[in-house]
Design a protein around this motif. Structure first.
Motif: not given
Length: 107
Positions: A29-31, A63-64, A70-71
């Motif tokens: 995930q990317v925060a 959160i991604h 893609s996200s």
């Protein structure tokens, strides 16, 4: 907590809180916090990883989650729900006692 990268703007010093987010999924995930002017916060959170950070009390952690190219914005959590509980002398990198609201982030 000392910041090595991207310290909070000085005008937010009174509103800083220590937060914890746990990636309980099996995906990377990317925060990201995007609603704070003059500040950039973005971190990769691996499955099972605990992210401890300082943020303004009014911040929102996005959160991604997604695949290679893609996200998807999968959650938007108020930082107030991610506050780490503990005394004033608690070390920021010790294992935190997290508030019950953190369970929201772990779902």
């Amino acid at each position: 907590m000392p910041h090595i990268l991207d310290p909070l703007p000085q005008n937010n010093a009174d509103d800083e809180i220590c937060c914890c987010y746990v990636n309980s999924t099996s995906q990377i995930q990317v925060a990201r916090i995007t609603n704070v002017n003059n500040w950039y916060f973005e971190r990769v959170v691996f499955p099972g990883q605990r992210l401890i950070f300082e943020a303004p009390i009014y911040g929102y952690l996005e959160i991604h989650t997604g695949m290679m190219a893609s996200s998807i914005l999968s959650d938007k959590i108020p930082c107030q729900q991610l506050i780490v509980l503990g005394g004033d002398d608690a070390h920021p990198f010790s294992i935190p006692a997290v508030s019950t609201e953190l369970q929201y982030a772990a779902k």
